[in-house]
Design a protein around this motif. Structure first.
Motif, PDB file in Angstrom:
ATOM      1  N   THR A  51      -0.827 -11.840   4.969  1.00 43.50           N
ATOM      2  CA  THR A  51      -1.912 -12.352   5.808  1.00 43.50           C
ATOM      3  C   THR A  51      -1.807 -13.855   6.010  1.00 43.50           C
ATOM      4  N   ARG A 163     -10.363  -6.179  -4.240  1.00 44.94           N
ATOM      5  CA  ARG A 163     -10.523  -4.788  -3.816  1.00 44.94           C
ATOM      6  C   ARG A 163     -11.993  -4.481  -3.556  1.00 44.94           C
ATOM      7  N   LYS A 164     -12.237  -3.624  -2.600  1.00 47.08           N
ATOM      8  CA  LYS A 164     -13.595  -3.240  -2.266  1.00 47.08           C
ATOM      9  C   LYS A 164     -14.341  -2.698  -3.480  1.00 47.08           C
ATOM     10  N   ALA A 168     -15.660  -6.566  -3.725  1.00 42.07           N
ATOM     11  CA  ALA A 168     -15.452  -7.361  -2.512  1.00 42.07           C
ATOM     12  C   ALA A 168     -16.750  -7.657  -1.757  1.00 42.07           C
ATOM     13  N   VAL A 172     -18.056 -11.468  -1.044  1.00 42.82           N
ATOM     14  CA  VAL A 172     -18.332 -12.026   0.290  1.00 42.82           C
ATOM     15  C   VAL A 172     -19.688 -12.717   0.297  1.00 42.82           C
ATOM     16  N   ILE A 184     -13.937 -11.709   6.481  1.00 44.30           N
ATOM     17  CA  ILE A 184     -12.964 -10.721   6.033  1.00 44.30           C
ATOM     18  C   ILE A 184     -11.873 -10.689   7.098  1.00 44.30           C
ATOM     19  N   LYS A 186      -8.722  -9.493   6.745  1.00 41.10           N
ATOM     20  CA  LYS A 186      -7.800  -8.361   6.657  1.00 41.10           C
ATOM     21  C   LYS A 186      -8.374  -7.313   5.719  1.00 41.10           C
ATOM     22  N   ARG A 187      -8.223  -6.050   6.100  1.00 39.49           N
ATOM     23  CA  ARG A 187      -8.512  -4.918   5.229  1.00 39.49           C
ATOM     24  C   ARG A 187      -7.265  -4.049   5.172  1.00 39.49           C
ATOM     25  N   TYR A 191      -8.086  -3.238  -0.084  1.00 39.48           N
ATOM     26  CA  TYR A 191      -8.041  -4.681  -0.388  1.00 39.48           C
ATOM     27  C   TYR A 191      -8.631  -5.462   0.774  1.00 39.48           C
ATOM     28  N   TYR A 192      -9.439  -6.446   0.431  1.00 38.29           N
ATOM     29  CA  TYR A 192      -9.991  -7.358   1.420  1.00 38.29           C
ATOM     30  C   TYR A 192      -9.357  -8.730   1.213  1.00 38.29           C
ATOM     31  N   LEU A 194     -10.229 -12.484   2.065  1.00 37.98           N
ATOM     32  CA  LEU A 194     -11.387 -13.289   2.459  1.00 37.98           C
ATOM     33  C   LEU A 194     -10.948 -14.719   2.719  1.00 37.98           C
TER      34      LEU A 194
END
Length: 198
Positions: A51, A163-164, A168, A172, A184, A186-187, A191-192, A194
């Protein structure tokens, strides 16, 4: 409870070499007992690296917070050789490995022990990058988020992979409380990635 985000030099050594290919570069790492993801570069770190590199937005002074044996700092320094990297971890064994891995990959970075932000070598950073130590607990992780703000230059960015199911959504919210923003960007497989901007 013992975990990797601590001084665990008393653990028996069991060093091994792992390799990692990212973009057009091959990397070699030495890992050991008592460090995070010693068998392979974990998927969250891979998503974080991809990312960041796709966005090509790193500034000039980067802090790799909780560097472990060094995959984030090593990979990004290879791709962005003109940037200044400082890599820190509370775990002396991880820091020693990170120093060795910087050398193994023929790179240079400032790698040293620091308990979160207690012993930094720069006054401010353009980017703080972290794959936070979930096992260390929310108090440690939230300190990383809270104090990142004061160590970033204006316009500087905090990058986090989490990770959600490991918090996550609450991360946030916490980062938004500190920075006033948190995107956010990228998902991927739970995995997020931030990003927050000072």
């Amino acid at each position: 409870m013992e975990h990797y985000f601590t001084d665990n030099r008393h653990l028996k050594e069991n060093r091994k070499e792992i390799t990692f290919r990212f973009w057009c570069f091959d990397y070699s790492f030495i890992t050991d007992n008592g460090v995070f993801s010693k068998e392979a570069i974990d998927y969250g770190t891979q998503v974080l690296l991809k990312t960041i590199c796709e966005r090509e937005e790193l500034g000039e002074r980067i802090l790799d917070l909780g560097c472990g044996y060094g995959p984030v700092g090593v990979v990004l320094k290879k791709i962005y050789p003109t940037k200044a990297f400082e890599m820190i971890d509370v775990n002396p064994r991880a820091v020693q490995l990170a120093k060795e891995n910087i050398c193994r990959n023929q790179l240079e970075a400032d790698v040293h022990v620091s308990n979160i932000y207690e012993d930094l070598h720069q006054e401010s950073y353009s980017d703080i990058i972290t794959n936070p130590p979930i096992r260390a607990g929310k108090a440690v992780i939230y300190t990383m988020f809270e104090e990142a703000y004061q160590h970033l230059e204006v316009g500087g960015k905090l990058w986090v992979v989490i990770r959600k199911q490991q918090g996550a959504p609450s991360a946030v919210k916490k980062i938004k409380d500190v920075f006033g923003n948190c995107e956010i960007i990228k998902r991927d497989s739970g995995y997020y990635i931030l990003e927050a901007i000072k």
